[in-house]
Design an enzyme around this catalytic site. Sequence first.
Site, mmCIF file in Angstrom:
data_model
loop_
_atom_site.group_PDB
_atom_site.id
_atom_site.type_symbol
_atom_site.label_atom_id
_atom_site.label_comp_id
_atom_site.label_asym_id
_atom_site.label_seq_id
_atom_site.Cartn_x
_atom_site.Cartn_y
_atom_site.Cartn_z
ATOM 1 N N TYR A 59 0.839 -1.209 0.000
ATOM 2 C CA TYR A 59 0.000 0.000 0.000
ATOM 3 C C TYR A 59 0.868 1.250 0.000
ATOM 4 O O TYR A 59 0.596 2.198 -0.726
ATOM 5 C CB TYR A 59 -0.919 0.003 1.233
ATOM 6 C CG TYR A 59 -1.971 1.088 1.171
ATOM 7 C CD1 TYR A 59 -3.265 0.793 0.718
ATOM 8 C CD2 TYR A 59 -1.695 2.404 1.545
ATOM 9 C CE1 TYR A 59 -4.237 1.777 0.637
ATOM 10 C CE2 TYR A 59 -2.651 3.396 1.462
ATOM 11 C CZ TYR A 59 -3.923 3.081 1.020
ATOM 12 O OH TYR A 59 -4.872 4.060 0.936
ATOM 13 N N PHE A 86 -6.726 20.344 -24.391
ATOM 14 C CA PHE A 86 -7.440 19.088 -24.619
ATOM 15 C C PHE A 86 -8.789 19.138 -23.896
ATOM 16 O O PHE A 86 -8.957 19.894 -22.940
ATOM 17 C CB PHE A 86 -6.582 17.925 -24.105
ATOM 18 C CG PHE A 86 -7.202 16.588 -24.367
ATOM 19 C CD1 PHE A 86 -7.360 16.134 -25.668
ATOM 20 C CD2 PHE A 86 -7.620 15.784 -23.331
ATOM 21 C CE1 PHE A 86 -7.945 14.900 -25.911
ATOM 22 C CE2 PHE A 86 -8.193 14.537 -23.571
ATOM 23 C CZ PHE A 86 -8.358 14.103 -24.861
ATOM 24 N N ASP A 87 -9.761 18.345 -24.332
ATOM 25 C CA ASP A 87 -11.119 18.484 -23.782
ATOM 26 C C ASP A 87 -11.206 18.258 -22.267
ATOM 27 O O ASP A 87 -11.917 18.973 -21.576
ATOM 28 C CB ASP A 87 -12.147 17.632 -24.542
ATOM 29 C CG ASP A 87 -11.822 16.160 -24.546
ATOM 30 O OD1 ASP A 87 -10.639 15.821 -24.404
ATOM 31 O OD2 ASP A 87 -12.736 15.340 -24.705
ATOM 32 N N ASP A 144 1.249 19.650 -20.723
ATOM 33 C CA ASP A 144 0.328 18.525 -20.826
ATOM 34 C C ASP A 144 1.020 17.564 -21.798
ATOM 35 O O ASP A 144 1.062 17.797 -22.997
ATOM 36 C CB ASP A 144 -1.021 19.024 -21.347
ATOM 37 C CG ASP A 144 -2.030 17.904 -21.513
ATOM 38 O OD1 ASP A 144 -1.674 16.737 -21.268
ATOM 39 O OD2 ASP A 144 -3.176 18.197 -21.899
ATOM 40 N N ALA A 148 1.039 14.163 -22.760
ATOM 41 C CA ALA A 148 0.609 12.823 -23.183
ATOM 42 C C ALA A 148 1.488 12.251 -24.294
ATOM 43 O O ALA A 148 1.801 11.069 -24.299
ATOM 44 C CB ALA A 148 -0.847 12.866 -23.623
ATOM 45 N N LYS A 200 -0.891 7.121 -23.413
ATOM 46 C CA LYS A 200 -0.401 7.490 -24.727
ATOM 47 C C LYS A 200 1.077 7.077 -24.812
ATOM 48 O O LYS A 200 1.363 5.910 -25.017
ATOM 49 C CB LYS A 200 -0.557 9.002 -24.939
ATOM 50 C CG LYS A 200 -1.971 9.551 -25.218
ATOM 51 C CD LYS A 200 -3.068 9.083 -24.372
ATOM 52 C CE LYS A 200 -4.371 9.834 -24.542
ATOM 53 N NZ LYS A 200 -4.476 11.087 -23.847
ATOM 54 N N HIS A 217 -19.503 14.450 -25.817
ATOM 55 C CA HIS A 217 -19.320 13.540 -26.959
ATOM 56 C C HIS A 217 -19.290 12.070 -26.569
ATOM 57 O O HIS A 217 -19.623 11.215 -27.370
ATOM 58 C CB HIS A 217 -18.074 13.921 -27.779
ATOM 59 C CG HIS A 217 -16.764 13.584 -27.149
ATOM 60 N ND1 HIS A 217 -16.306 14.197 -26.009
ATOM 61 C CD2 HIS A 217 -15.803 12.686 -27.493
ATOM 62 C CE1 HIS A 217 -15.118 13.688 -25.696
ATOM 63 N NE2 HIS A 217 -14.793 12.775 -26.575
HETATM 64 C C1 LIG Z 1 -5.586 11.881 -23.275
HETATM 65 C C2 LIG Z 1 -5.194 13.231 -22.935
HETATM 66 C C3 LIG Z 1 -5.480 13.775 -21.673
HETATM 67 C C4 LIG Z 1 -6.298 13.057 -20.640
HETATM 68 O O1 LIG Z 1 -5.760 11.838 -20.295
HETATM 69 P P1 LIG Z 1 -6.626 10.559 -19.889
HETATM 70 O O2 LIG Z 1 -5.596 9.541 -19.570
HETATM 71 O O3 LIG Z 1 -7.472 10.195 -21.057
HETATM 72 O O4 LIG Z 1 -7.445 10.932 -18.715
HETATM 73 C C5 LIG Z 1 -5.031 15.045 -21.418
HETATM 74 N N1 LIG Z 1 -4.354 15.746 -22.341
HETATM 75 C C6 LIG Z 1 -4.059 15.256 -23.548
HETATM 76 C C7 LIG Z 1 -3.284 16.068 -24.529
HETATM 77 C C8 LIG Z 1 -4.470 13.984 -23.888
HETATM 78 O O5 LIG Z 1 -4.212 13.505 -25.111
#
Ligand SMILES: *Cc1c(COP(=O)(O)O)cnc(C)c1O
Length: 460
Positions: A72, A124-125, A214, A216, A257, A449
């Site tokens: 843990y 990103f959304d 950000d 990813a 990603k 969406h």
């Molecule tokens: C996928 C993504 C996120 C969010 O990540 P999740 O793992 O889907 O929660 C944030 N920013 C970007 C650029 C992404 O491609």
Amino acid sequence: MELPFAESWKIKMVEPIRKSTRQERQQWLEEADYNVFQLRADQVYIDLLTDSGTGAMSDRQWAAMMTGDESYAGARSFFRLKDTISRLTGFEYVIPTHQGRAAENVLFSHLVKEGDIVPGNSHFDTTKGHIESRRATALDCTVDEARDTQLEVPFKGNVDVAKLEKALEQYHDRIPFIIVTITNNTAGGQPVSLENLRQVRRVADKWGKRVIFDSARFAENAYFIKTREEGQQDRTIKDIVREIFSLADAMTMSAKKDGIVNMGGFIATRHEDWYEGAKRFCIPFEGYLTYGGMNGRDMDALAVGLDENTEFDNLQTRIHQVEYLAKRLDEFGIPYQRPAGGHAIFVDASKVLTHVPKEEFPAQTLTVELYLEAGIRGCEIGYILADRDPVTRENRFGGLDLLRLAIPRRVYTDNHMDVIAVALKNVYDRRESITRGVKIIWEAELMRHFTVKLRPAGEE
Ligand SMILES: *Cc1c(COP(=O)(O)O)cnc(C)c1O
């Protein structure tokens, strides 16, 4: 004769996939309310919904999973992950989270408050969602070139530094940080140049602001820097990655990603105060600080994935496949966001379905047509994804309306790319006959969406 290009891996395990008939697909689509998120994966032949969590792990990642420590607190797996992240990025503090949006939720809970303004490049959304749900504003400062899908420029994901400067002049006391998304997913998986990241850093320093990446697809972004930016050709990916993150104060990461794991994410930063602030939200939202929503074994797989995917050969194999699909689409004259992005091809639906009015969502209509044609599941990155304006509640038609064909990492072969290209050509060839789109019959207030229910427009 020069040897042709081939993948930098071979296949050890396979998963059967199944074709279907058009009649079956028509029925499944109706049952799914014309929203491909609502389909069962078994109803899909080639799944390009997302490159998120859909990659194939390597034998080394699977082997690492067996060494997972599920304690843990203070698990060995956590320290292996933390050491890898610190080595690759230079960030000392690491908080694992269950995925990227959770990293945003934890860090933004500490940093974003009502009335704030967060400038960035096409947030990103989920990022936008986590800003807007706190009654703050995501201010888009992407370069204008990104809006013209046919313009061929190497770093279309860049921040427009003049727009950023202007935002800081106007709102500096309301800006908690600047966020730069690498690669720029929403603009079409387009990279941000190292020079642009340096410029953002200079602006941030001038105003005393911190910068979050950000991240990813940071490794794919580094690949584009190496292959497209002047003077970067002789550097290793890992060396470029180190410099990228030297220009940031923190990163949020969706490990699904470029981490090539099926689930996971993290926050990393060099600042103890941000770490302390985020800690307070990690424990109630995600879990204790050394697992934060991840299994020990998954942290081990991620540590190996991060190392593997910051090697040139792996990235070259991946990007080559995306470019291969783009080349096939070029043969058929199908318009997409140029040049090809790192993780996906974004077909410009507004240039394909020219008879479908924007109120009937052309990109969603194209998504539906491609599924009906061949059981290929893409994803609308357009007017439905854009949600409504939080103040006026009007649909936001200001951005691009794209069908994203996201390519999972190490999953499909170039033969699958051929099927995708020809299926899209068949839809393209009958584009003049597609005159009606879809209408919304139910939608969620935020991130609609995923769950939106649709019907063919013009139907009762
Ligand atoms: C996928 C993504 C996120 C969010 O990540 P999740 O793992 O889907 O929660 C944030 N920013 C970007 C650029 C992404 O491609």
